[in-house]
Design a protein around this motif. Structure first.
Motif, mmCIF file in Angstrom:
data_model
loop_
_atom_site.group_PDB
_atom_site.id
_atom_site.type_symbol
_atom_site.label_atom_id
_atom_site.label_comp_id
_atom_site.label_asym_id
_atom_site.label_seq_id
_atom_site.Cartn_x
_atom_site.Cartn_y
_atom_site.Cartn_z
ATOM 1 N N THR A 190 0.878 -1.239 -0.011
ATOM 2 C CA THR A 190 0.055 0.079 -0.091
ATOM 3 C C THR A 190 1.038 1.172 -0.119
ATOM 4 O OG1 THR A 190 -0.155 0.074 2.312
ATOM 5 C CG2 THR A 190 -1.811 -1.089 1.321
ATOM 6 N N GLY A 191 0.496 2.311 -0.523
ATOM 7 C CA GLY A 191 1.078 3.683 -0.707
ATOM 8 C C GLY A 191 2.381 3.453 -1.509
ATOM 9 N N ALA A 192 2.117 2.579 -2.592
ATOM 10 C CA ALA A 192 3.334 2.310 -3.484
ATOM 11 C C ALA A 192 3.649 3.255 -4.580
ATOM 12 C CB ALA A 192 3.017 1.021 -4.034
ATOM 13 N N GLY A 193 2.721 4.232 -4.598
ATOM 14 C CA GLY A 193 2.959 5.514 -5.522
ATOM 15 C C GLY A 193 4.120 6.091 -5.496
ATOM 16 N N ALA A 194 4.945 6.356 -4.451
ATOM 17 C CA ALA A 194 6.165 6.895 -4.313
ATOM 18 C C ALA A 194 7.048 6.566 -2.918
ATOM 19 C CB ALA A 194 5.812 8.571 -4.167
ATOM 20 N N GLY A 195 8.169 7.090 -2.943
ATOM 21 C CA GLY A 195 8.629 6.889 -1.564
ATOM 22 C C GLY A 195 9.049 5.449 -1.170
ATOM 23 N N ILE A 196 8.839 5.177 -0.028
ATOM 24 C CA ILE A 196 9.321 3.830 0.653
ATOM 25 C C ILE A 196 8.429 2.821 0.116
ATOM 26 C CG2 ILE A 196 9.262 2.547 2.932
ATOM 27 C CD1 ILE A 196 9.806 5.316 4.292
ATOM 28 N N GLY A 197 7.150 3.147 -0.097
ATOM 29 C CA GLY A 197 6.367 2.049 -0.793
ATOM 30 C C GLY A 197 6.719 1.745 -2.169
#
Length: 70
Positions: free
Chosen positions: A12-19
């Protein structure tokens, strides 16, 4: 690094950054990755991972909303 062959990982939250970086790391470790984001920003990341030869797909939704999480 662990081997994730024949495993499916949902990020989840895979659009940017750590994800996004986590999705790529799991793909390189052999997992099929499912990238999720509320806004749809992870769709392009999933396509990038697929272009590199790894199995990936995108699922848009908010995991805090029961209907989206089903």
């Amino acid at each position: 690094m662990f081997a994730f062959d024949e495993k499916v990982v949902l990020i989840t939250g895979a659009g940017a950054g750590i994800g996004a970086e986590t999705a790529h790391a799991f793909a390189k470790a052999g997992a099929s990755v499912m990238l999720n984001s509320v806004s749809g920003s992870a769709e392009s990341r999933a396509k990038e991972i697929e272009k590199q030869g790894f199995p990936a797909c995108f699922i848009q939704g908010d995991v805090s909303v029961e209907h989206d999480a089903r």
